[in-house]
Structures are given as structure tokens and as C-alpha cells.
Design a protein around this motif. Structure first.
Motif: not given
Length: 363
Positions: A247-264
Motif C-alpha cells: 500500500y502507498a503511504p497513508g493508504e491503509l489509514g483510509k480503509i474502513n474497519v471491514l476492509g482493513g480487517g480483511l486486508r490485515a
């Protein structure tokens, strides 16, 4: 020499694994001048997690890789059929069709489910899952001397060997968010029944089950007691292909909770694959394996030489993803649940196999 075959999890990307297995089967048929040889004739112990558990179980029953591939090509479009929006608040896909396909596949005879202890299994078999009820990882095998498989001569109490095989495979492939969990009724050592809820073995250290198989084969507590050493034990570990997770710097911080959980979760699963590969290279003597990273290299020297080891895995390139998009219409190339990617997965796997797999890798 005892030969172990370990198959990673990875959803529809199991077709990449199958393309590699096709090549291995072909090499072995030529070596032994036997056009009917199947991988269960060469490997003594086959294990898998999630999609790898499906392939491993099919191979353990003596199926040819072609037959396994045909099953997958039928399975993918049916299993990965999205539920309606209002039905998918617990999982994207249903389990009924998936379960029925497994029931139809794993039978001792028409109408008689194959069990973990079935005599129709031609190799030792390991399936990895996570017991959500107890919070523990379950690398379950069909070895009759394993503690929870042993028959009591003075009792007819069922053991783990009596569990329907389709249900264990389904449990191993119950990927969170993608499929519902699987409820399995088991018997404790004192004969008491208890129901447990299982989820995909990817939610464990063993999405790449090679180390788990080595431990099951050699630790005294598991009672398989295979000898170690490069003349005694061989492990072939096959991945399902990796997608770059960046991910580009700062991109992860813009992802919603569900999307962030799946990516993690995807990032963790990928890291686990690499870590288990690394451990195998340290414990064993590496015949073949791509570079782990720029610092470690391929770790093909200095291992403890508890076994011979080879690892087949591929990182999908941006070009391969773009070609898949154009040629198949896939909007998410090579994602775990994208059946549109199936033909490209086979194509890339066959190209990889032709370039990287040699007969001398197989003792």
C-alpha cells in the motif's frame, strides 16, 4: 525414505497448486514407466489446509491429478456464487452446495460416507483446522496410533477416525467471512459427546502445513515416529501463489474497519506462509526454493538436515494480473474467491512448473 506432500491454503488459487501437481505426476510416470501412477503411489503422507485439504484428501484416495483438476473446475463457479446482499451479513457464500459436493466426492460406497479412518485412504492424511470452541489449532491425521484415534478394545466408543471425512474437509475450508463455520460432534476419551465449532486452518500458524506435518511425523507424542535425516524424510511443499500485499503511504489509514480487517487477515496469512517456509529451510536441507528475502536469500545452506525439502511458490506479477483482467474479465485477479481467474491460474502454474520443477528434485 518417507515422502511428505504439503499443500497450502488459498481458495480458488488451489488451481495453481494443481498445475504443479500435474507436472510432478507426469515426471514420476515417466520415471517409473507407469502411465497410471498417481501421487498416492509416491507420497506416504499428504496434508493440506483449506483448499489444500480438499486437494490432499482427493489425492490420498488415489485420484489422479487430472480428476482433481476436473473436480475443481466444476467446484469453483458453484461454490463461489455470492449470496444476495441481505443474506451475506455473516458470510459471502453459503455452505450447503459446498458440503453436498464434498459428500458426493468422499464416499466409501454409494450412500456410505468415507470417514477419516477409511481403508480407501491410500496414504497418511493431515487436515488442518482451528477449533473455535477450544481456541486451539487442530492438525488432525488418520494415523491409527494418534491419541484420539486409538480404538479401545473393550469399548465401541467412536474415535476421531469415525468422523465423516467430508465434514473435516469442510471445516478446514471454512474461511472466515467467506463461508460459515462447521459444527462437528466428537467423542471425548471417556465417551462423552460434545459439539465443536470449526473454522479454516488459515486462522492458525499452518496455512502452509509443512512444519505441522514434520512434527506429526516425528514427535513421539503423535506416535507416527518416522525417522529423520536427508536419507529418511522428504518434504515437498507447494503454495497457491502469492499476491503482492502493498500500500502507498497513508493508504491503509483510509480503509474502513471491514476492509482493513480483511486486508490485515490476508497480510497475516501471507506472512505465515513465508515463516513456515523459512522454518522448513532451517530444519531441513533445501533442494529447491526461491529467495525468501534480500537478507536471507534462499537459505539453501546451513540447515539442520532433518529432511530433504523443496518449496514451489510464485509471486503473481502486475503484468499477470493485468493479463488476467483483460483475458477473463476478472475484476479482482487471483483473489481467493475469483473463479474467473481459473484458466490463468492453470496457465501460470504450468509455465512455472515447466521452468522450475526438475526430476532430480524427487528422491
Amino acid at each position: 525414505m518417507n515422502r511428505l506432500l504439503s499443500l497450502d491454503g488459498g481458495g480458488i488459487r488451489g488451481l495453481f497448486t494443481i498445475a504443479i501437481l500435474e507436472h510432478i505426476e507426469s515426471l514420476l510416470r515417466k520415471r517409473y514407466e507407469n502411465p497410471d501412477l498417481v501421487l498416492a503411489d509416491y507420497f506416504d503422507f499428504i496434508g493440506g489446509n483449506s483448499t489444500g485439504s480438499i486437494t490432499a484428501t482427493m489425492l490420498s484416495t488415489g485420484m489422479s491429478v487430472q480428476s482433481v483438476r476436473e473436480c475443481y473446475e466444476q467446484l469453483g463457479p458453484i461454490v463461489f456464487r455470492r449470496k444476495s446482499f441481505w443474506q451475506s451479513w455473516r458470510s459471502f457464500y453459503g455452505s450447503e452446495t459446498f458440503a453436498q459436493l464434498l459428500k458426493d466426492t468422499f464416499q466409501d460406497s454409494p450412500g456410505t460416507p468415507m470417514t477419516l479412518g477409511s481403508e480407501n485412504l491410500k496414504t497418511w492424511l493431515m487436515l488442518v483446522m482451528r477449533n473455535g470452541t477450544t481456541g486451539s489449532t487442530w492438525p488432525i491425521t488418520n494415523h491409527p496410533e494418534a491419541r484420539f484415534n486409538k480404538r479401545n478394545p473393550e469399548s465401541d466408543t467412536p474415535t476421531n477416525l469415525d468422523i465423516p471425512l467430508w465434514q473435516l474437509v469442510r471445516a478446514s475450508a471454512a474461511a472466515p467471512a467467506f463461508f460459515p463455520t462447521e459444527l462437528v460432534t466428537l467423542h471425548s476419551l471417556d465417551g462423552q459427546q460434545q459439539q465443536f465449532e470449526f473454522i479454516d486452518g488459515a486462522i492458525s500458524p499452518y496455512n502452509n502445513p509443512a512444519v505441522a506435518m514434520y512434527l506429526a511425523a516425528t514427535l513421539p507424542a503423535y506416535n507416527m515416529n518416522l525417522p529423520t535425516g536427508t536419507d529418511e524424510l522428504f518434504i515437498c511443499s507447494i503454495g497457491t501463489g502469492r499476491l503482492p500485499i502493498r500500500y502507498a503511504p497513508g493508504e491503509l489509514g483510509k480503509i474502513n474497519v471491514l476492509g482493513g480487517g480483511l486486508r490485515a487477515l490476508k497480510g497475516l496469512m501471507d506472512s505465515v506462509l513465508v515463516e513456515q517456509d523459512k522454518l522448513c529451510r532451517v530444519l531441513g536441507k533445501t533442494i529447491y526454493g526461491a529467495e525468501i528475502d534480500m537478507e536471507l536469500g534462499s537459505l539453501d545452506e546451513g540447515g539442520l538436515e532433518k529432511f530433504l525439502y523443496c518449496r514451489y511458490q510464485h509471486m503473481f506479477t502486475d503484468e499477470e494480473q493485468e493479463n488476467c483482467r483483460k483475458e477473463t474479465g476478472s475484476s479482482h485477479p487471483f483473489e481467493l474467491d475469483d473463479p474467473h481467474s481459473a484458466p490463468k491460474l492453470l496457465e501460470i502454474g504450468r509455465k512455472y512448473a515447466k521452468t522450475n520443477i526438475l526430476p532430480e528434485h524427487f528422491p
